[in-house]
Structure formats: structure tokens, C-alpha cells
Design a protein around this motif. Structure first.
Motif, PDB file in Angstrom:
ATOM      1  N   ASN A 837     -31.514 -74.384   5.558  1.00  0.00           N
ATOM      2  CA  ASN A 837     -30.388 -74.164   6.469  1.00  0.00           C
ATOM      3  C   ASN A 837     -29.052 -74.294   5.770  1.00  0.00           C
ATOM      4  O   ASN A 837     -28.014 -74.415   6.418  1.00  0.00           O
ATOM      5  N   ILE A 838     -29.076 -74.303   4.446  1.00  0.00           N
ATOM      6  CA  ILE A 838     -27.846 -74.289   3.655  1.00  0.00           C
ATOM      7  C   ILE A 838     -27.782 -72.930   2.971  1.00  0.00           C
ATOM      8  O   ILE A 838     -28.618 -72.615   2.118  1.00  0.00           O
ATOM      9  N   LEU A 839     -26.822 -72.115   3.359  1.00  0.00           N
ATOM     10  CA  LEU A 839     -26.722 -70.756   2.848  1.00  0.00           C
ATOM     11  C   LEU A 839     -25.616 -70.668   1.809  1.00  0.00           C
ATOM     12  O   LEU A 839     -24.650 -71.444   1.814  1.00  0.00           O
ATOM     13  N   LEU A 840     -25.753 -69.687   0.914  1.00  0.00           N
ATOM     14  CA  LEU A 840     -24.851 -69.542  -0.227  1.00  0.00           C
ATOM     15  C   LEU A 840     -24.231 -68.153  -0.222  1.00  0.00           C
ATOM     16  O   LEU A 840     -24.941 -67.152  -0.095  1.00  0.00           O
ATOM     17  N   ASP A 841     -22.907 -68.117  -0.379  1.00  0.00           N
ATOM     18  CA  ASP A 841     -22.257 -66.811  -0.414  1.00  0.00           C
ATOM     19  C   ASP A 841     -22.318 -66.218  -1.812  1.00  0.00           C
ATOM     20  O   ASP A 841     -23.027 -66.742  -2.695  1.00  0.00           O
ATOM     21  N   SER A 842     -21.579 -65.168  -2.060  1.00  0.00           N
ATOM     22  CA  SER A 842     -21.661 -64.469  -3.344  1.00  0.00           C
ATOM     23  C   SER A 842     -21.215 -65.328  -4.513  1.00  0.00           C
ATOM     24  O   SER A 842     -21.600 -65.090  -5.658  1.00  0.00           O
ATOM     25  N   GLU A 843     -20.394 -66.366  -4.238  1.00  0.00           N
ATOM     26  CA  GLU A 843     -19.919 -67.264  -5.290  1.00  0.00           C
ATOM     27  C   GLU A 843     -20.620 -68.621  -5.223  1.00  0.00           C
ATOM     28  O   GLU A 843     -20.146 -69.592  -5.779  1.00  0.00           O
ATOM     29  N   PHE A 844     -21.749 -68.663  -4.517  1.00  0.00           N
ATOM     30  CA  PHE A 844     -22.567 -69.868  -4.361  1.00  0.00           C
ATOM     31  C   PHE A 844     -21.821 -70.995  -3.645  1.00  0.00           C
ATOM     32  O   PHE A 844     -22.092 -72.168  -3.852  1.00  0.00           O
ATOM     33  N   LYS A 845     -20.890 -70.628  -2.811  1.00  0.00           N
ATOM     34  CA  LYS A 845     -20.256 -71.612  -1.940  1.00  0.00           C
ATOM     35  C   LYS A 845     -21.207 -71.917  -0.800  1.00  0.00           C
ATOM     36  O   LYS A 845     -21.766 -71.009  -0.179  1.00  0.00           O
ATOM     37  N   ALA A 846     -21.412 -73.196  -0.510  1.00  0.00           N
ATOM     38  CA  ALA A 846     -22.414 -73.613   0.474  1.00  0.00           C
ATOM     39  C   ALA A 846     -21.840 -73.637   1.879  1.00  0.00           C
ATOM     40  O   ALA A 846     -20.694 -74.058   2.096  1.00  0.00           O
TER      41      ALA A 846
END
Length: 1011
Positions: A837-846
Motif C-alpha cells: 500500500n506504499i506506491l512510488l511515482d516516477s522519481e520513487f517518491k513514496a
């Protein structure tokens, strides 16, 4: 005469003699070469592991190979423990059993998978078999008794499941049986009681076993020396026969079960018993009196039960006792003086009871005390004079009692002390000077007493934490404090300190928290900040500080919590504050002027600038005068009235136009977004501006766009009208019997969550609701879940998560939790924090996602009753086992598991030896004194990051404490992680890291689990 006879006559005698020696040698060599060939074949079956590269054919092989032991020229022992062997049991033929004299086979600590190797049935002389700490799974074969010669069997720390086969009771020679830490889900077979020669039984950490009583048949195990049955789902009472029949017991561990009833008095008749562990059960009644002399008990742990009554004075008869743990029970009365006469006593823990009276005056005089923890009782009087006589005392933890008087002088002359925690008592007078300069002291917590006098002229450099809040210390903030170069936490709130804040205080490079509220400090803030690179919290409210906010404060990289309220600070707020990421800011009740920086023109900071009459803001919702009004030129009365009429007319016209435009756009938007001519069947709640159409939205919910599914429904990736942009659409299937009340509650919760605005929480864009299903539209996260990067196929990719990336992910999640727990009103509890349930955007921001289980609390810290168990296994805190009342500490526990995943790379349900979960494995690893670097994920293990990883590992332990009250808050977690980020930015070896426990003020387990 034949040619052969003729040849023999001519053949020299000495050559014949040589031949007579060579022939038998060749016979022996041929035998050795046969076993050499067998082992080389085995090596090939094992995949030719690099650890066996020394297996090279030679005349002296195989008996000179390190992993081989021989007797009489034959191989008898094959020792392959920890050789990094990766294979399956299918690759193991009966080659091993061709070693006819083999009686010991050790494959422990490798990566062997698949089922139990039944090919070993052909090893007819095998007596010792160790397959522990591998990846073996499936059931243990029902005919395991074909290994009838076994005396030692260790299958611990694997993934065996199903029933423990009753056939194990048919191994007549068995002396050691270890099946700990597996996934057995049947019952404990009573047939184990048939093992008349059994000396060691280890069934610990099998929590999936069916709840049952200890089998009565175990009374036949008369030779049993060790019974290790931690966390086996045992229930009922401890049988009386343990003390009457199992007279050879040396170690009895029944901890972490559901045992009830009283502790049998007969246990204290076991003369050979040395270790007795019954902690974390539900045992009640009084502690039995050990009336017999000559008992050999060295460790006694009855902690965390519901025992009542007083501590029996007869415990003083246990002359060999080293460890006495009676913490977290319901004990009352005085501590008997007989305990002070125990000559071997080192660890004395009775915290969290209702004990009263004074500590025995001779405590420590006759023994070599290491730790004394008596906190959270009703004890009174002074501290005894002899606690440090043995010279080994490292901890005095006596907070939350009624102790009074002066701190004794010996406490300043005890060089071994590492922590003194006596807060929440009635101590008074000056602190012994030697305590400030104690060479090994790392934590000094004296808050909430009546200590007085000046601060010391010197503090020893090893001190990391000083808490002296709510006392009567006076005089200046001594420059001597700055001699504690390792200081991380300094809390001196609510004293009578005066003078200026010394400039030298800014030299403390590791300082993360500085609290000086409620004193009489004056003068300006330090204008030059030398080394405050780690400082994340500054609170100076309620003083007499003046001057301006120094520009230097705006370049502090870690500053997140700033409180300068109730002072006389003037001038403008530095515009550079725009660049800072505050989670809390309070500049109210000062003399500040000008406009607030643009970053703070929002409701999140509406109470940050109150009571500054010369401040203004451009946002009318902020409780400050409007800067436009303050700067508007003055008009005459007639001009003002005319201007007002003109403005009113303009407003009316604009409102009319806006209403018309809004109605038109709403109609068109509804037609475009609901699609398939079913506009009336969808109720749309929008929280963000969307740009979806009928074609690429409702019609795009196809398997081609499916990116995930579960019990709730399915998740799709849908393209927006902007090139390369997507949203994630979660389709939730409705239950047909959902009533209107539950439907309204769901929509109300969705609306609350839709209005949450934080960069570390996934945005809920809108919700579509119909009779059949609901569609939740979220922002799309390109790198998907943290779980897939840590445990899925992405883990092995070249671009796997580095440690700096993992630490930034942890900080991001902590920031989201801080916002949910401390900034939302009402606060939000997620209840299902986990790596998936922890998702990561294109820059691996949580970003935290999936609030399907989220609930609102009326007030932070007040428990809220939940009707059903929620969460995911491996992340569920232990309090769910006995209470449905939860608070925000459930999220803290789950986040602690995520931190362990980040550091170790292990799955939450996969620990190691002696543990059934990652949390238990981590606590065991720490409490056993093993090197923490051995626990780190091999994929990211790097000496340069050892400091940070060690600190995060320890933080995770505190977050997963079994008692919710001892877990840190989200605020504390965020501060610590930010400190970790800066404390380990340069390459340093493990061992120089700061101590995480003093940093958080942890008291209960700081020495119970000391590395």
C-alpha cells in the motif's frame, strides 16, 4: 619350468618386496577414490557451489577437505552448514547414502528448497540430520520413521506445513527433536511422549498450530532436559507433573502462549532447572514460594502476565539467580529485603506493577548489579547507596514513582552507567557533578522533579540525550553543555534559565532537538549557525527573546518543527522560509511585521502567525489582515461609497456569469464522463479537475488495462486526454445487501479522504458510485508498489532500490503518517499500512494508498472500537489479540514492519531461526547480541550506509514494541528518520552510530535488548 616361474626366479627380491607393499596400498586408494568420486558427484548435484571449490581430487582426498570428517579411512561426517548452497531436494539423488559409514549430515543454513528429501531413507547408519534454516516446504512425510537410526533431527526454521506426523514418535533412538519456526497447522502429536530417550524438544514459534493443552503423554519424557515451546498456541494450565516427573529439566520455556491458571509450586522442586521462562502468558494467582534449598535457577522470567500478590521473600533462597523478571504484572506490596542478599543477581526488572515501600537498602551490596528497572510503581524513599558497588551497573530506570530526596553521590561516581532515567518523581536539590561528566553516560532523563542549581560547566562527550524539563534549574544555558559533542536531544523546558542562548550551542553537529520553552531567556537568536545541519526541532516559546529571525536559520536542511511563539521577536519573516518544509510552525505572539511568505498563505498555517499586529497575508482565509487592504490608499467618504457601489455591481455581474458557465460546464462534463447513456445511474463526487472522456474511461475498464486485482475488485490504468498521462481506477464490487446507512458512511469517508492534501498520500481524484459498483479514481503511480520492488521480480533488476532511495521512501511514508495522525482534523488511522500500500511515482517518491480500512478518530490518542479485525498478517500489532480498541499506534507498528523490510529485504511473514515473523526474528536477532549488519539486505549492504541502516533497524524495533504505549509517535519517527538521513551521509563503520533508544526516550527495552 613355466615362463612365469622362470621370471620369478630372475626377478630381484627387493622388487618383490616393494610389490608386496604397493598392492595393498592400491586397494586402499581405490576405496578412498570411491568415496572421493561419490562426493564429487554430490558437489555437481549441488550445483558446484563456490564454497566447495576446494574439493579437488588428490591422493589424500576427501578426508583432508574441511567439510569432511573421516574415521578408519571412511567418511563419517558431512558438514555443509552455511555454504550458500542453492538447490532443490529433487537434485539430490541417493548419492549421499553411498557413503556407507556416514552418520552425521549437516545441510543447515543454506537455500535448499522443495520437499523433505526422502532419498535419505537409504542412509542406513545416519544418526545426526540437520536441515534447519533452509527453504524446505510441504508436509513432513508420514513415514519419516524410516530414519529409524536417528538420534538427532533438526528441521527448524523452514516452511514445513500441515500436521507434525505421529510417526516421529516411532524413532526410538531420538534424543534431540527440533521443529521450531515452521508453518505447522495441526496439533502437537501426543506420540512424541513415546520418545523415551528424548532430551531436547524444540517446537517453538509455530503459532499456526491448533490451540491445545500440553499433551498429557509428555509426562513420559523423563530424560527431557530442554523443553522449548515458545509461541505454540498452548492453552490451559501448566501440568503439575512437570515438577513431579520431569526431574531432569534444565530449561523450560513456555513463553508467548495462552497459558492460564497459577504457576505450579512443583516447578520450584526441580533441582536441575536453571532457566524458567513463562513470560507473555495469562498466568494468574500468586508467585509460588521456592521453599527448597539448593535450587540452581539462574534465570526466572514471569514478565507480562496477570500475577497478583507480593513478591515472595523465599525467592531470596535462589542463590544462583542472575536474572529476575517480574515486570508488567499486578504485583503489590514491598520488595523483600531477601532479594538484596542474592549473590549472583545482575538483572532486576519489576517495572509496571503496583509495588510500594522503599527499595531494599542493601540492594547491590552483595551482588554485581547490571540493570535495575523499577519504573511505573509506587515506590518511595531514596535510591539505595550500594547499587554500583559491583562496578557493573549500566542502567538505573526508576521513573514514574514517588522517590524523593537527593540523588546519592555514588551516582556521580559510577563510571559504568549508560543511562539514568528518574523522571516523574519528587527528587530535589542539585544533581551530583560527576553524573554530568560520567564517561559512558549516554542518556540522562531528570524531567518532572524539583532539581535545582546551575547547569554544569562540562558534560562528557558521549552523552546523546539530556532531558531536564519541568525542574528548577537556573542561571544561563552553560557553554559546558556544548562539550557534549554527541548530543542529539536537549530538553530543558519550563525551568528558570536566563541569559542569552550561547553561540557555542550551534556547534553541536548531531543535535536534532532543542527545547528551551518556558524559561527566562533573553537577547537575540544566534545570527551565525555553525553546525546545526541535523537540527529538526527548535522550540523556544514563552521566553523574552528579541531581535530578528536570523537568515541563517533558513538554511538549516533538516528543520521541520519551529516554535518561536510568545517572545518579542520583531522584523520581517525571512522570505527564504518559502524553501523550508515545515511540518509545524508557530511564530504567534511576537512583534513581527510585513507579509508572510507565499508558501504559508494557506489554511495549514492559519494559526502560525496569530497575535502579530503588523503582519498581513494575501489569503483571506488566514487569520491575518489582508495585505491588499493594508496597502490600499485612503479615499474620501463619497469616493469610498461610489467605489463600493461599482464593486458591488461588478460582483453581481460576475456571479451571474459564473453561475451560467458553471451550469453549462457541469451539464457537458456529466454527459462526457458518465457515458453509455447511463448518466443518471452514476453519482459523481469530484475532488480534482479531471480530463477523462467516455471513450477512454468507462469503456477502458478492460483486461488490457488491468494492473492489479484482489478481494476488493480490480485496478486499471486509464489514459487521460493529455499525452502520456494516466490515472488509476479502482473498481470495487458492491455487496447487494449493503444498507443505506453503510452506503452513506462510505460516501462520507470517501469525501473526507478526497479532501486530504499531502504530497505523500495518493490523491483521490473522484468517486463514481452506482448500484452495482463504485469507481475510485486515483493519480497513477508509475513505479507501482514498494512490495514489488522489495519482494517481487523487480527486486532482481539492475535498477533495484538502493539504500538512499529506501531511506527517502521511509521518510516520505513517515511524513504521510505524521500528516494523518497530527495534522488532520479529525485524525486518520489507516489500519493497513504495508509495503503493497506504499506506491512510488516516477522519481520513487513514496505515497500512502488504499484507505479502504481508514477510520476517523474524534480525538488523537483516544481509542476507537472496531467491530472486526482489519489489516494484513505480518503487519498486525499484538494488541489485536486482546482488544478491539485501537489508536494511531497500530499504524506505527505496521510502519515498523515496513522499516524492517527496507533494511533486511525480508518479507513480513518470513523471519529466521526461532521466529515465525519478521518482527520476532528481528527482536531475537537483536536480543541475542548478533551483529546487526548480518541482518541487512545483501543486495544493498554497504559499509558506507551501515550507520543509517543500524539506526533504522533499531527504530523499527521500537515501532514494533509489543506495548502500544512504548511505541514512538509519527512525529518522533519522522524526526529520527531525518536525523538518520544526515547522521550517515558520510562513510563510517558500524559501531559509531548514535543510540536510537535514547533518541526516542525509550526506557523499557533499552537494556532488555541491548546489542
Amino acid at each position: 619350468m613355466s615362463k612365469i616361474h622362470l621370471f620369478m626366479l630372475k626377478f630381484p627380491f627387493h622388487l618383490l618386496l616393494l610389490l608386496s607393499v604397493i598392492v595393498p596400498f592400491q586397494v586402499i586408494s581405490q576405496s578412498e577414490n570411491t568415496e572421493q568420486t561419490i562426493l564429487l558427484t554430490l558437489k555437481h548435484e549441488l550445483g558446484d557451489p563456490p564454497s566447495l571449490r576446494s574439493w579437488i581430487p588428490s591422493p589424500s582426498a576427501p578426508c583432508d577437505w574441511a567439510e569432511i570428517r573421516c574415521a578408519g579411512g571412511s567418511v563419517t561426517r558431512l558438514l555443509l552448514s552455511g555454504k550458500n548452497i542453492t538447490t532443490t531436494t529433487k537434485n539430490l539423488s541417493s548419492t549421499i547414502c553411498n557413503l556407507k559409514h556416514l552418520f552425521k549430515l549437516d545441510f543447515s543454513g543454506n537455500f535448499i528448497s522443495d520437499e523433505f528429501p526422502t532419498t535419505l531413507y537409504n542412509c542406513t547408519n545416519l544418526r545426526h540430520l540437520d536441515l534447519s534454516d533452509n527453504n524446505l516446504a510441504g508436509p513432513i512425510p508420514a513415514d519419516v520413521d524410516r530414519l529409524e537410526t536417528l538420534a538427532y533431527l533438526n528441521l527448524g526454521s523452514n516452511y514445513f506445513s500441515g500436521e507434525i506426523p505421529p510417526a516421529i514418535g516411532n524413532l526410538p533412538e531420538l534424543q534431540t527433536l527440533l521443529l521450531y519456526k515452521n508453518n505447522f497447522n495441526g496439533t502437537i502429536p501426543r506420540e512424541i511422549g513415546n520418545l523415551s530417550n528424548l532430551e531436547i524438544l524444540g517446537l517453538a514459534y509455530n503459532p499456526k498450530l491448533k490451540r491445545a493443552k500440553i499433551p498429557l503423554e509428555f509426562s513420559r519424557l523423563r530424560k527431557l532436559r530442554i523443553m522449548w515451546m515458545t509461541q505454540c498456541n498452548l492453552m490451559g494450565e501448566i501440568p503439575e507433573y512437570f515438577g513431579n516427573i520431569l526431574t531432569n529439566l534444565e530449561r523450560l520455556d513456555l513463553s508467548r502462549n495462552n497459558l492460564t491458571g497459577s504457576i505450579p509450586r512443583s516447578l520450584f522442586s526441580l533441582r536441575k532447572l536453571k532457566f524458567l521462562y513463562l513470560y507473555y502468558n495469562r498466568l494468574s494467582g500468586v508467585i509460588p514460594s521456592p521453599t527448597m534449598q539448593g535450587l540452581n535457577l539462574t534465570e526466572l522470567d514471569f514478565g507480562n502476565n496477570i500475577l497478583t500478590g507480593s513478591i515472595p521473600r523465599e525467592i531470596g533462597n535462589l542463590k544462583s539467580l542472575v536474572t529476575l523478571h517480574l515486570y508488567s504484572n499486578h504485583l503489590y506490596g514491598e520488595i523483600p529485603t531477601s532479594l538484596s542478599l542474592l549473590p549472583s543477581l545482575e538483572y532486576f526488572r519489576v517495572f509496571n506493577n503496583s509495588l510500594s515501600g522503599t527499595l531494599p537498602p542493601e540492594l547491590g551490596l552483595h551482588s554485581r548489579l547490571v540493570v535495575i528497572e523499577v519504573s511505573e510503581n509506587h515506590l518511595s524513599g531514596e535510591l539505595p547507596q550500594h547499587l554500583c558497588v559491583g562496578g557493573a551497573l549500566i542502567g538505573v530506570v526508576a521513573f514514574s514513582n514517588n522517590f524523593s530526596g537527593l540523588l546519592p553521590q555514588w551516582i556521580g561516581n559510577c563510571p559504568s552507567l549508560a543511562t539514568v532515567q528518574v523522571f516523574n518523581n519528587n527528587f530535589s536539590g542539585e544533581v551530583p557533578l560527576g553524573l554530568w561528566t560520567s564517561r559512558n553516560l549516554s542518556s540522562l532523563v531528570l524531567s518532572n522533579n524539583s532539581f535545582s542549581g546551575p547547569l554544569p560547566s562540562k558534560v562528557f562527550l558521549n552523552t546523546t540525550r539530556i532531558e531536564i524539563a519541568n525542574n528548577k534549574f537556573s542561571g544561563p544555558v552553560s557553554v559546558g553543555i556544548t562539550s557534549a559533542t554527541n548530543l542529539v536531544y536537549f530538553d530543558a523546558r519550563n525551568n528558570m534559565l536566563s541569559g542569552e542562548i550561547p553561540r557555542e550551542l550551534t556547534c553541536l553537529s548531531r543535535l536534532s532537538t532543542l527545547m528551551l520553552d518556558g524559561n527566562q531567556l533573553s537577547g537575540a537568536l544566534p545570527s551565525e549557525i555553525i553546525s546545526w545541519k541535523s537540527l529538526s526541532t527548535i522550540t523556544l516559546s514563552g521566553n523574552k527573546l528579541s531581535g530578528k529571525i536570523p537568515i541563517a536559520m533558513t538554511v538549516l536542511p533538516s528543520l521541520a518543527y519551529l516554535d518561536l511563539s510568545q517572545n518579542d521577536i520583531s522584523g520581517e519573516i525571512p522570505p527564504q522560509f518559502d524553501r523550508m518544509r515545515f511540518v509545524f510552525l508557530n511564530l504567534s505572539s511576537n512583534q513581527l511585521s510585513g507579509k508572510i511568505p507565499d508558501e504559508f498563505n494557506n489554511l495549514a498555517f492559519e494559526n502560525s502567525f496569530l497575535n502579530n499586529p503588523h503582519l498581513c497575508a494575501y489569503n483571506p482565509n488566514v487569520n491575518l489582515p489582508n495585505c491588499l487592504t493594508k496597502t490600499m490608499p485612503h479615499f474620501s467618504n463619497s469616493s469610498s461609497k461610489s467605489l463600493a457601489l461599482i464593486l458591488a455591481a461588478i460582483v453581481v455581474v460576475l456571479l451571474a456569469i459564473a453561475s451560467l458557465v458553471f451550469y453549462t460546464l457541469k451539464t457537458q462534463w456529466g454527459k462526457r464522463h458518465c457515458g453509455h447513456n447511463k448518466v443518471a445511474t452514476w453519482k459523481v463526487t469530484s475532488f480534482q479537475r479531471l480530463n477523462l472522456t467516455e471513450i477512454n474511461f468507462l469503456s477502458s475498464l478492460t483486461d488490457n488495462n488491468l494492473i492489479g486485482s484482489g478481494g476488493f475488485g480490480k485496478v486499471y490504468r486509464i489514459a487521460t486526454n493529455r499525452l502520456g498521462e494516466y490515472v488509476a481506477v479502482k473498481k470495487i464490487w458492491n455487496r447487494k445487501d449493503v444498507d443505506d446507512k453503510l452506503e452513506k458512511e462510505f460516501l462520507a469517508e470517501v469525501e473526507i479522504l478526497g479532501n486530504i492534501r499531502h504530497s505523500n498520500i495518493v490523491k483521490l481524484l473522484c468517486c463514481y458510485a452506482s448500484e452495482d459498483s463504485k469507481l475510485l479514481v486515483y493519480e497513477y503511480m508509475e513505479n507501482q508498489s514498494l512490495d514489488k520492488w522489495l519482494h517481487g521480480k523487480k527486486k532482481t533488476s539492475p535498477s533495484g532500490l538502493s539504500w538512499p532511495t529506501r531511506l527517502n521512501i521511509a521518510i516520505g511514508v513517515a511524513q504521510g503518517l505524521y500528516y494523518m495522525h497530527h495534522e488532520c482534523s479529525p485524525p486518520v488511522i489507516h489500519r493497513d499500512v504495508k509495503s503493497s500500500n506504499i506506491l512510488l511515482d516516477s522519481e520513487f517518491k513514496a505515497k500512502i494508498a488504499d484507505f479502504g480500512l481508514a477510520k476517523m478518530l474524534a480525538n488523537l490518542g483516544e481509542p476507537h472500537t472496531m467491530s472486526a479485525l482489519a489489516g494484513s498478517f505480518g503487519y498486525i500489532p499484538p494488541e489485536y489479540a486482546y482488544s478491539t480498541k485501537i489508536n494511531e499506534k497500530v499504524d506505527v507498528y505496521s510502519f515498523g514492519v515496513v522499516l524492517l523490510e527496507l533494511v533486511t529485504g525480508r518479507k513480513p511473514n518470513k523471519g529466521g531461526e526461532h521466529a515465525c515473523s519478521l518482527v520476532e526474528w528481528a527482536w531475537d536477532h537483536f536480543s541475542e547480541g548478533k551483529s546487526l549488519t548480518d541482518a541487512f539486505d545483501e543486495d544493498i549492504k554497504d559499509e558506507c550506509y551501515a550507520v543509517q541502516m543500524t539506526s533504522v533497524f533499531k527504530l523499527a524495533l521500537l515501532c514494533t514494541s509489543s506495548l502500544p504505549s512504548t511505541r514512538p509517535s509519527a512525529k518522533d519517527i519522522l524526526l529520527v528518520l531525518r536525523q538518520c538521513c544526515h547522521s550517515g551521509s558520510t562513510c563510517r563503520r558500524a559501531g559509531n552510530e548514535f543510540d536510537i533508544a535514547p533518541l526516542l526516550g525509550d526506557t523499557r527495552y533499552i537494556y532488555s535488548y541491548k546489542e
